[in-house]
Scaffold this motif. Structure first.
Motif, PDB file in Angstrom:
ATOM      1  N   VAL A  12       0.818  -1.217   0.000  1.00 33.02           N
ATOM      2  CA  VAL A  12       0.000   0.000   0.000  1.00 33.02           C
ATOM      3  C   VAL A  12       0.849   1.263   0.000  1.00 33.02           C
ATOM      4  CG1 VAL A  12      -1.917  -1.157   1.126  1.00 33.02           C
ATOM      5  CG2 VAL A  12      -0.168  -0.051   2.520  1.00 33.02           C
ATOM      6  N   ARG A  13       2.149   1.154   0.302  1.00 34.04           N
ATOM      7  CA  ARG A  13       3.015   2.336   0.313  1.00 34.04           C
ATOM      8  C   ARG A  13       3.892   2.416  -0.933  1.00 34.04           C
ATOM      9  NH1 ARG A  13       2.140   0.295   4.987  1.00 34.04           N
ATOM     10  NH2 ARG A  13       3.653  -1.366   4.613  1.00 34.04           N
ATOM     11  N   SER A  14       3.661   1.522  -1.894  1.00 37.27           N
ATOM     12  CA  SER A  14       4.428   1.567  -3.135  1.00 37.27           C
ATOM     13  C   SER A  14       3.974   2.731  -4.000  1.00 37.27           C
ATOM     14  CB  SER A  14       4.274   0.250  -3.900  1.00 37.27           C
ATOM     15  OG  SER A  14       4.741  -0.840  -3.132  1.00 37.27           O
ATOM     16  N   LYS A  15       4.880   3.221  -4.824  1.00 31.70           N
ATOM     17  CA  LYS A  15       4.577   4.379  -5.656  1.00 31.70           C
ATOM     18  C   LYS A  15       3.492   4.078  -6.680  1.00 31.70           C
ATOM     19  CE  LYS A  15       8.078   7.858  -6.107  1.00 31.70           C
ATOM     20  NZ  LYS A  15       9.146   8.383  -6.974  1.00 31.70           N
ATOM     21  N   ASP A  16       3.575   2.916  -7.319  1.00 32.13           N
ATOM     22  CA  ASP A  16       2.644   2.565  -8.381  1.00 32.13           C
ATOM     23  C   ASP A  16       1.465   1.743  -7.875  1.00 32.13           C
ATOM     24  OD1 ASP A  16       4.229   0.461  -7.713  1.00 32.13           O
ATOM     25  OD2 ASP A  16       4.502  -0.284  -9.762  1.00 32.13           O
ATOM     26  N   TYR A  17       1.195   1.788  -6.578  1.00 33.83           N
ATOM     27  CA  TYR A  17       0.056   1.048  -6.031  1.00 33.83           C
ATOM     28  C   TYR A  17      -1.229   1.821  -6.294  1.00 33.83           C
ATOM     29  CZ  TYR A  17      -3.148  -0.994  -2.647  1.00 33.83           C
ATOM     30  OH  TYR A  17      -4.233  -1.575  -2.050  1.00 33.83           O
ATOM     31  N   ARG A  18      -2.215   1.158  -6.865  1.00 27.93           N
ATOM     32  CA  ARG A  18      -3.511   1.779  -7.155  1.00 27.93           C
ATOM     33  C   ARG A  18      -4.535   1.199  -6.181  1.00 27.93           C
ATOM     34  NH1 ARG A  18      -0.743   0.919 -11.756  1.00 27.93           N
ATOM     35  NH2 ARG A  18      -1.432  -1.258 -11.833  1.00 27.93           N
ATOM     36  N   GLY A  19      -4.704   1.931  -5.091  1.00 26.92           N
ATOM     37  CA  GLY A  19      -5.567   1.447  -4.020  1.00 26.92           C
ATOM     38  C   GLY A  19      -6.899   2.157  -3.975  1.00 26.92           C
ATOM     39  N   ALA A  20      -7.472   2.213  -2.771  1.00 28.07           N
ATOM     40  CA  ALA A  20      -8.814   2.758  -2.601  1.00 28.07           C
ATOM     41  C   ALA A  20      -8.877   4.256  -2.852  1.00 28.07           C
ATOM     42  CB  ALA A  20      -9.319   2.439  -1.189  1.00 28.07           C
ATOM     43  N   SER A  21      -7.753   4.948  -2.721  1.00 27.43           N
ATOM     44  CA  SER A  21      -7.744   6.400  -2.920  1.00 27.43           C
ATOM     45  C   SER A  21      -7.285   6.803  -4.320  1.00 27.43           C
ATOM     46  CB  SER A  21      -6.832   7.057  -1.881  1.00 27.43           C
ATOM     47  OG  SER A  21      -5.502   6.541  -1.990  1.00 27.43           O
ATOM     48  N   SER A  22      -7.167   5.852  -5.238  1.00 24.87           N
ATOM     49  CA  SER A  22      -6.697   6.150  -6.593  1.00 24.87           C
ATOM     50  C   SER A  22      -7.858   6.603  -7.467  1.00 24.87           C
ATOM     51  CB  SER A  22      -6.030   4.919  -7.206  1.00 24.87           C
ATOM     52  OG  SER A  22      -6.960   3.864  -7.337  1.00 24.87           O
ATOM     53  N   PHE A  23      -7.511   7.191  -8.608  1.00 26.09           N
ATOM     54  CA  PHE A  23      -8.530   7.635  -9.561  1.00 26.09           C
ATOM     55  C   PHE A  23      -9.276   6.450 -10.165  1.00 26.09           C
ATOM     56  CE2 PHE A  23      -9.833   8.972 -13.874  1.00 26.09           C
ATOM     57  CZ  PHE A  23     -10.668  10.026 -13.528  1.00 26.09           C
ATOM     58  N   PHE A  94      -9.607  -2.506 -14.967  1.00 30.35           N
ATOM     59  CA  PHE A  94      -8.398  -2.890 -15.709  1.00 30.35           C
ATOM     60  C   PHE A  94      -7.191  -2.064 -15.249  1.00 30.35           C
ATOM     61  CE2 PHE A  94     -11.334  -4.167 -19.424  1.00 30.35           C
ATOM     62  CZ  PHE A  94     -11.574  -5.386 -18.808  1.00 30.35           C
ATOM     63  N   MET A  95      -7.417  -0.798 -14.896  1.00 30.34           N
ATOM     64  CA  MET A  95      -6.316   0.022 -14.388  1.00 30.34           C
ATOM     65  C   MET A  95      -5.812  -0.513 -13.043  1.00 30.34           C
ATOM     66  SD  MET A  95      -7.679   3.856 -15.347  1.00 30.34           S
ATOM     67  CE  MET A  95      -6.397   4.639 -14.370  1.00 30.34           C
ATOM     68  N   LYS A  96      -6.713  -0.912 -12.168  1.00 35.47           N
ATOM     69  CA  LYS A  96      -6.294  -1.391 -10.857  1.00 35.47           C
ATOM     70  C   LYS A  96      -5.697  -2.800 -10.915  1.00 35.47           C
ATOM     71  CE  LYS A  96      -8.433  -0.263  -7.126  1.00 35.47           C
ATOM     72  NZ  LYS A  96      -9.420  -0.147  -6.026  1.00 35.47           N
ATOM     73  N   LEU A  97      -6.093  -3.576 -11.928  1.00 38.26           N
ATOM     74  CA  LEU A  97      -5.611  -4.951 -12.036  1.00 38.26           C
ATOM     75  C   LEU A  97      -4.439  -5.097 -12.996  1.00 38.26           C
ATOM     76  CD1 LEU A  97      -9.028  -6.831 -12.019  1.00 38.26           C
ATOM     77  CD2 LEU A  97      -7.328  -6.755 -10.185  1.00 38.26           C
ATOM     78  N   PHE A  98      -3.855  -3.982 -13.447  1.00 36.99           N
ATOM     79  CA  PHE A  98      -2.643  -4.046 -14.251  1.00 36.99           C
ATOM     80  C   PHE A  98      -1.439  -4.152 -13.309  1.00 36.99           C
ATOM     81  CE2 PHE A  98       0.959  -1.928 -16.344  1.00 36.99           C
ATOM     82  CZ  PHE A  98       1.088  -2.753 -17.445  1.00 36.99           C
ATOM     83  N   ARG A  99      -0.717  -5.262 -13.399  1.00 42.68           N
ATOM     84  CA  ARG A  99       0.362  -5.572 -12.449  1.00 42.68           C
ATOM     85  C   ARG A  99      -0.133  -5.360 -11.022  1.00 42.68           C
ATOM     86  NH1 ARG A  99       3.967  -8.855 -13.447  1.00 42.68           N
ATOM     87  NH2 ARG A  99       5.424  -7.865 -12.013  1.00 42.68           N
ATOM     88  N   PRO A 100      -1.136  -6.133 -10.617  1.00 41.67           N
ATOM     89  CA  PRO A 100      -1.788  -5.862  -9.335  1.00 41.67           C
ATOM     90  C   PRO A 100      -0.970  -6.368  -8.158  1.00 41.67           C
ATOM     91  CG  PRO A 100      -2.736  -7.809 -10.327  1.00 41.67           C
ATOM     92  CD  PRO A 100      -1.718  -7.287 -11.313  1.00 41.67           C
ATOM     93  N   SER A 101      -1.272  -5.820  -7.018  1.00 45.43           N
ATOM     94  CA  SER A 101      -0.730  -6.335  -5.766  1.00 45.43           C
ATOM     95  C   SER A 101      -1.670  -7.416  -5.232  1.00 45.43           C
ATOM     96  CB  SER A 101      -0.588  -5.205  -4.748  1.00 45.43           C
ATOM     97  OG  SER A 101      -1.872  -4.707  -4.392  1.00 45.43           O
ATOM     98  N   GLU A 102      -1.307  -7.993  -4.116  1.00 47.18           N
ATOM     99  CA  GLU A 102      -2.168  -9.009  -3.519  1.00 47.18           C
ATOM    100  C   GLU A 102      -3.513  -8.422  -3.116  1.00 47.18           C
ATOM    101  OE1 GLU A 102      -1.978 -12.364   0.063  1.00 47.18           O
ATOM    102  OE2 GLU A 102      -0.438 -10.804  -0.114  1.00 47.18           O
ATOM    103  N   SER A 103      -3.509  -7.184  -2.614  1.00 44.93           N
ATOM    104  CA  SER A 103      -4.751  -6.516  -2.243  1.00 44.93           C
ATOM    105  C   SER A 103      -5.639  -6.288  -3.461  1.00 44.93           C
ATOM    106  CB  SER A 103      -4.437  -5.180  -1.558  1.00 44.93           C
ATOM    107  OG  SER A 103      -5.618  -4.454  -1.311  1.00 44.93           O
ATOM    108  N   ASN A 104      -5.053  -5.887  -4.573  1.00 45.95           N
ATOM    109  CA  ASN A 104      -5.831  -5.691  -5.797  1.00 45.95           C
ATOM    110  C   ASN A 104      -6.474  -6.987  -6.260  1.00 45.95           C
ATOM    111  OD1 ASN A 104      -3.290  -3.424  -6.784  1.00 45.95           O
ATOM    112  ND2 ASN A 104      -5.374  -2.856  -6.241  1.00 45.95           N
ATOM    113  N   GLN A 193     -11.417  -2.755   0.963  1.00 47.20           N
ATOM    114  CA  GLN A 193     -10.035  -2.468   0.565  1.00 47.20           C
ATOM    115  C   GLN A 193      -9.522  -1.210   1.260  1.00 47.20           C
ATOM    116  OE1 GLN A 193      -9.432  -1.351  -3.563  1.00 47.20           O
ATOM    117  NE2 GLN A 193      -7.481  -2.428  -3.614  1.00 47.20           N
ATOM    118  N   TRP A 194     -10.360  -0.177   1.327  1.00 45.11           N
ATOM    119  CA  TRP A 194      -9.958   1.051   2.019  1.00 45.11           C
ATOM    120  C   TRP A 194      -9.682   0.773   3.493  1.00 45.11           C
ATOM    121  CZ3 TRP A 194     -12.765   3.251   6.067  1.00 45.11           C
ATOM    122  CH2 TRP A 194     -12.275   4.471   6.524  1.00 45.11           C
ATOM    123  N   TYR A 195     -10.521  -0.028   4.130  1.00 50.22           N
ATOM    124  CA  TYR A 195     -10.335  -0.335   5.541  1.00 50.22           C
ATOM    125  C   TYR A 195      -9.061  -1.144   5.761  1.00 50.22           C
ATOM    126  CZ  TYR A 195     -11.342  -2.050  10.237  1.00 50.22           C
ATOM    127  OH  TYR A 195     -11.271  -2.356  11.584  1.00 50.22           O
TER     128      TYR A 195
END
Length: 243
Positions: A12-23, A94-104, A193-195
């Motif tokens: 969640v602290r990675s630069k390219d992580y697309r989490g709950a606060s992403s566009f 598709f944006m969030k699941l491109f090279r996703p993390s385990e959370s994604n 995911q946000w929680y």
């Protein structure tokens, strides 16, 4: 799961992580809330079909049929807008699941499954029902659904019982309810995911704070030990001079 699909080093602290606060999350939540608003506006029409025990009058069915015809025969711009909103939701996934993390994979992957189920319900049940309403097949003299199941020609219908107008409208109302529950499930997963990200950040800050306190305490103890050693050496030199 193969590493080419999931980036296990991403958090969640990675630069390219697309989490709950992403566009991308905004692109998912906006269409979902948009469709929930449409379904909420449809709920007063569906309520007498599913949630009351009072008998349904032909006048009510005529009013509901007129309402559904008005919806289906709306200008093409409305249908295009609905299609655009559906595509926006898919783009967000598709944006969030491109090279996703385990959370994604856990939250967004499950949300995508529910979203696809919702689109399937919309196309297979709701759109198909609206087409039947606009075609006016329930008012045709040879329509099999106007007859009781025992009097229908099952051989001509491939062994299937054709539903009448009331039962078909109940199926559409039930499809609206199921679709609403599926879309609420998408929102619940995004909120989960946000929680999870929030708790992960809190745990990370707590651990880092403890490590910082331990380092500070260790540095203070080393300083005290060094100071004590210097005093002892001075005392030794002073005692040697006195001797």
């Amino acid at each position: 799961m193969p590493d080419k699909w999931v980036d296990w080093s991403k958090n969640v602290r990675s630069k390219d992580y697309r989490g709950a606060s992403s566009f991308a999350t905004f692109m998912i939540i906006s269409p979902v809330c948009f469709f929930l608003g449409i379904l909420f506006a449809q709920f007063p029409y569906d309520f007498p079909l599913l949630w009351t025990t009072e008998p349904i009058t032909p006048l009510y069915l005529d009013q509901l049929e007129t309402h559904l015809k008005f919806l289906h025969q709306s200008p093409p711009l409305i249908a295009r807008l609905l299609s655009i909103m559906i595509v926006i939701g898919f783009l967000g996934f598709f944006m969030k699941l491109f090279r996703p993390s385990e959370s994604n994979m856990l939250f967004d992957g499950a949300s995508l499954v529910l979203y696809v189920i919702g689109v399937g319900i919309y196309v297979a049940n709701i759109v198909k029902g609206l087409r039947f309403v606009s075609a006016g097949i329930w008012h045709q003299e040879d329509f099999q659904g106007n007859l009781p199941p025992s009097q229908q020609n099952l051989e001509a219908n491939d062994g299937k019982v054709v539903l009448g107008r009331e039962d078909s409208l109940k199926v559409m109302a039930a499809s609206n309810t199921i679709l609403a529950l599926v879309l609420v499930g998408v929102l619940v997963l995004q909120a989960g995911q946000w929680y999870a990200e929030r708790k992960d950040n809190e745990e990370y800050e707590r651990v880092m704070g403890q490590q910082q306190q331990e380092k500070s305490a260790a540095g203070g103890n080393n300083g005290n030990n060094n100071g004590g050693g210097n005093m002892t050496a001075s005392e030794k030199r002073a005692s040697k001079k006195r001797q």
